[in-house]
Design a protein around this motif. Sequence first.
Motif, PDB file in Angstrom:
ATOM      1  N   UNK A 156       0.842  -1.194   0.000  1.00 60.60           N
ATOM      2  CA  UNK A 156       0.000   0.000   0.000  1.00 60.60           C
ATOM      3  C   UNK A 156       0.887   1.258   0.000  1.00 60.60           C
ATOM      4  N   UNK A 157       0.340   2.380  -0.487  1.00 63.11           N
ATOM      5  CA  UNK A 157       1.194   3.568  -0.639  1.00 63.11           C
ATOM      6  C   UNK A 157       1.560   4.210   0.699  1.00 63.11           C
ATOM      7  N   UNK A 158       2.707   4.879   0.704  1.00 61.29           N
ATOM      8  CA  UNK A 158       3.137   5.630   1.879  1.00 61.29           C
ATOM      9  C   UNK A 158       2.701   7.082   1.750  1.00 61.29           C
ATOM     10  N   UNK A 159       2.699   7.610   0.534  1.00 62.39           N
ATOM     11  CA  UNK A 159       2.149   8.950   0.316  1.00 62.39           C
ATOM     12  C   UNK A 159       0.667   8.797   0.014  1.00 62.39           C
ATOM     13  N   UNK A 160      -0.172   9.435   0.802  1.00 64.41           N
ATOM     14  CA  UNK A 160      -1.606   9.252   0.623  1.00 64.41           C
ATOM     15  C   UNK A 160      -2.325  10.599   0.557  1.00 64.41           C
ATOM     16  N   UNK A 161      -3.487  10.581  -0.094  1.00 67.85           N
ATOM     17  CA  UNK A 161      -4.278  11.797  -0.228  1.00 67.85           C
ATOM     18  C   UNK A 161      -5.404  11.881   0.779  1.00 67.85           C
ATOM     19  N   UNK A 179      -2.084  19.732  -3.813  1.00 70.11           N
ATOM     20  CA  UNK A 179      -2.372  20.036  -2.405  1.00 70.11           C
ATOM     21  C   UNK A 179      -1.509  19.231  -1.461  1.00 70.11           C
ATOM     22  N   UNK A 180      -2.126  18.825  -0.355  1.00 73.41           N
ATOM     23  CA  UNK A 180      -1.375  18.142   0.700  1.00 73.41           C
ATOM     24  C   UNK A 180      -1.350  16.635   0.484  1.00 73.41           C
ATOM     25  N   UNK A 181      -0.225  16.050   0.793  1.00 72.89           N
ATOM     26  CA  UNK A 181      -0.162  14.584   0.901  1.00 72.89           C
ATOM     27  C   UNK A 181       0.228  14.266   2.335  1.00 72.89           C
ATOM     28  N   UNK A 182      -0.145  13.089   2.778  1.00 74.61           N
ATOM     29  CA  UNK A 182       0.164  12.671   4.143  1.00 74.61           C
ATOM     30  C   UNK A 182       0.976  11.383   4.106  1.00 74.61           C
ATOM     31  N   UNK A 183       1.876  11.249   5.061  1.00 69.70           N
ATOM     32  CA  UNK A 183       2.548   9.954   5.227  1.00 69.70           C
ATOM     33  C   UNK A 183       1.537   8.994   5.847  1.00 69.70           C
ATOM     34  N   UNK A 184       1.473   7.796   5.317  1.00 67.00           N
ATOM     35  CA  UNK A 184       0.411   6.849   5.691  1.00 67.00           C
ATOM     36  C   UNK A 184       0.419   6.539   7.190  1.00 67.00           C
ATOM     37  N   UNK A 186      -1.735   4.234   8.045  1.00 63.49           N
ATOM     38  CA  UNK A 186      -2.233   2.860   7.917  1.00 63.49           C
ATOM     39  C   UNK A 186      -2.364   2.533   6.438  1.00 63.49           C
ATOM     40  N   UNK A 187      -2.314   1.253   6.092  1.00 61.18           N
ATOM     41  CA  UNK A 187      -2.566   0.847   4.712  1.00 61.18           C
ATOM     42  C   UNK A 187      -3.987   0.336   4.542  1.00 61.18           C
ATOM     43  N   UNK A 188      -4.734   0.395   5.634  1.00 66.49           N
ATOM     44  CA  UNK A 188      -6.027  -0.280   5.707  1.00 66.49           C
ATOM     45  C   UNK A 188      -7.002   0.050   4.582  1.00 66.49           C
ATOM     46  N   UNK A 189      -7.191   1.352   4.296  1.00 70.70           N
ATOM     47  CA  UNK A 189      -8.219   1.719   3.330  1.00 70.70           C
ATOM     48  C   UNK A 189      -7.919   1.095   1.964  1.00 70.70           C
ATOM     49  N   UNK A 190      -6.632   1.044   1.636  1.00 72.41           N
ATOM     50  CA  UNK A 190      -6.228   0.454   0.359  1.00 72.41           C
ATOM     51  C   UNK A 190      -6.371  -1.073   0.398  1.00 72.41           C
ATOM     52  N   UNK A 208       3.294   6.069   9.837  1.00 67.46           N
ATOM     53  CA  UNK A 208       3.790   7.307  10.441  1.00 67.46           C
ATOM     54  C   UNK A 208       2.725   8.003  11.279  1.00 67.46           C
ATOM     55  N   UNK A 209       3.099   8.398  12.459  1.00 66.28           N
ATOM     56  CA  UNK A 209       2.178   9.175  13.289  1.00 66.28           C
ATOM     57  C   UNK A 209       2.986  10.223  14.045  1.00 66.28           C
ATOM     58  N   UNK A 210       2.570  11.456  13.875  1.00 69.10           N
ATOM     59  CA  UNK A 210       3.251  12.534  14.600  1.00 69.10           C
ATOM     60  C   UNK A 210       2.727  12.531  16.033  1.00 69.10           C
ATOM     61  N   UNK A 211       3.061  11.473  16.754  1.00 72.28           N
ATOM     62  CA  UNK A 211       2.582  11.309  18.130  1.00 72.28           C
ATOM     63  C   UNK A 211       3.184  12.398  19.003  1.00 72.28           C
ATOM     64  N   UNK A 212       2.334  13.166  19.644  1.00 69.77           N
ATOM     65  CA  UNK A 212       2.859  14.238  20.494  1.00 69.77           C
ATOM     66  C   UNK A 212       3.302  13.676  21.842  1.00 69.77           C
ATOM     67  N   UNK A 213       2.832  12.473  22.143  1.00 72.80           N
ATOM     68  CA  UNK A 213       3.108  11.922  23.472  1.00 72.80           C
ATOM     69  C   UNK A 213       4.428  11.163  23.499  1.00 72.80           C
ATOM     70  N   UNK A 214       5.148  11.353  24.597  1.00 79.12           N
ATOM     71  CA  UNK A 214       6.396  10.627  24.812  1.00 79.12           C
ATOM     72  C   UNK A 214       6.083   9.465  25.725  1.00 79.12           C
TER      73      UNK A 214
END
Length: 432
Positions: A156-161, A179-184, A186-190, A208-214
Amino acid sequence: MADFQINMAANFVGKMVKVMGWIRHIRSSGSIYFIEVRDGYGEIQCVVVKSEVEERLFKECAELKLESSLVVEGLLREEKRAPGGYEIFVKDIQIINIPDEEYPISKKSHGIDFLMEHRHLWLRSKRQWAILRIRSELERILREYFYKKDFVLIDTPILTGSIGESAGNLFETDYFDLGKAYLAQTGQLYLEAAASSFKKVFCFGPTFRAEKSKTRRHLTEFWMLEAEVAFYDTNDNMDLQEDMISYVIDEVLRSRKNELKILERDIKKLEAIKPPFPRISYDEAIEILKKKGFSIEWGDDIGGDEETAISTNFSKPVFIYNYPGTIKAFYMKPNPEDDRTVLCDDMLAPEGYGEIIGGSQRDDDYNSLIKRIEDFGLDPDKYDWYLDLRKYGSVPHSGFGLGLERLVSWVCGLQHVRESIAFPRLINRIYP
Ligand code: 4AD
Ligand code: MG
């Protein structure tokens, strides 16, 4: 001279061998050097006896240091007193490189920040070697499991719309004129799209998740094994997860005994992982937590500490199923018996490891799904293709995602996910 790896020593007793490797430890007692060499597969004691080698060579040994690289040739023999039970009686050594400076990682204990800063070297230590060999093996076993079960691998793609999971923790980037692309996330939808072509599919890649929590469970880049099956309902989905985890644990216990021993893992706890796994509803989980003194109400999310508290009640992984829809993702199917909840499950690993798998039956109804997309504040236009799946031959279907680093942490008994991947990406770390 046949190709030799240290882990094959038993088959080479009495033979001349050549080891290409690095020095883990060196000591001398005047007329003898004991050099512990590692070659990527194990380590072996190499003995250099002054009277048995050229004078030049014995002198050169005085220059050798920790992590010098070299090629050692000699006679392999059994030696009860040597670590591992074998040693090499050295005839010749070719020195490849001797570090100019002292190797930064020594036997003394270093702080975690220092070790993380030197992750590129830390990987050579025995413990990290054992962890990453277990990780590699777990990946192999997982792939093997799905191929054996006749699943098709879909990359599944890593760059997603379209946002795959939630708007909260996206890495975004500009994508040309589109426009914007997001780093995946999840691959689930695909995978859902692919499931209507192949029935049983899986993907295994970085997410990829920009997790704010440490926390000790979160990375910003982690590997996820995801599976999706057409015509599976939520119970079939849990059965599959249970079968997969049982298989994986069984196999890794067989094939990575040595590494688990190096980690001093209590394997009795892993040997107990046999189906069936207990399944409790979200409602029951809330009751358990209240009894344990947590101030939690129906509708609240079950966080890391709560997961730990629940999983310590069980010696096997435990499923918590049917969470309130408001705290789960937009694509989950509302529970026909209680529409406040959705047909989903989290699998919590024992020993306090918490969630390792998130899964659900997907909303397969066009109108319900479009409403959920809107309710979650997502743009339905971006999901036209995903909604098409509900227009053309929609079927009940379910799937899940297993976080590889969480699995590795549990199997290896780690305190923190940062050791479960070669080069961890954390909120405060992108080096090395
Ligand atoms: O529960 P999650 O968010 O589920 C999904 O992404 C679904 N789309 C999967 C699916 O149904 N196909 O994530 C799944 C698993 C979690 O249970 C956890 O093990 C791991 O991915 N995970 C993380 N691991 C490390 N760091 C993070 N930040 C993680 N976020 C999730
Ligand atoms: Mg989850």
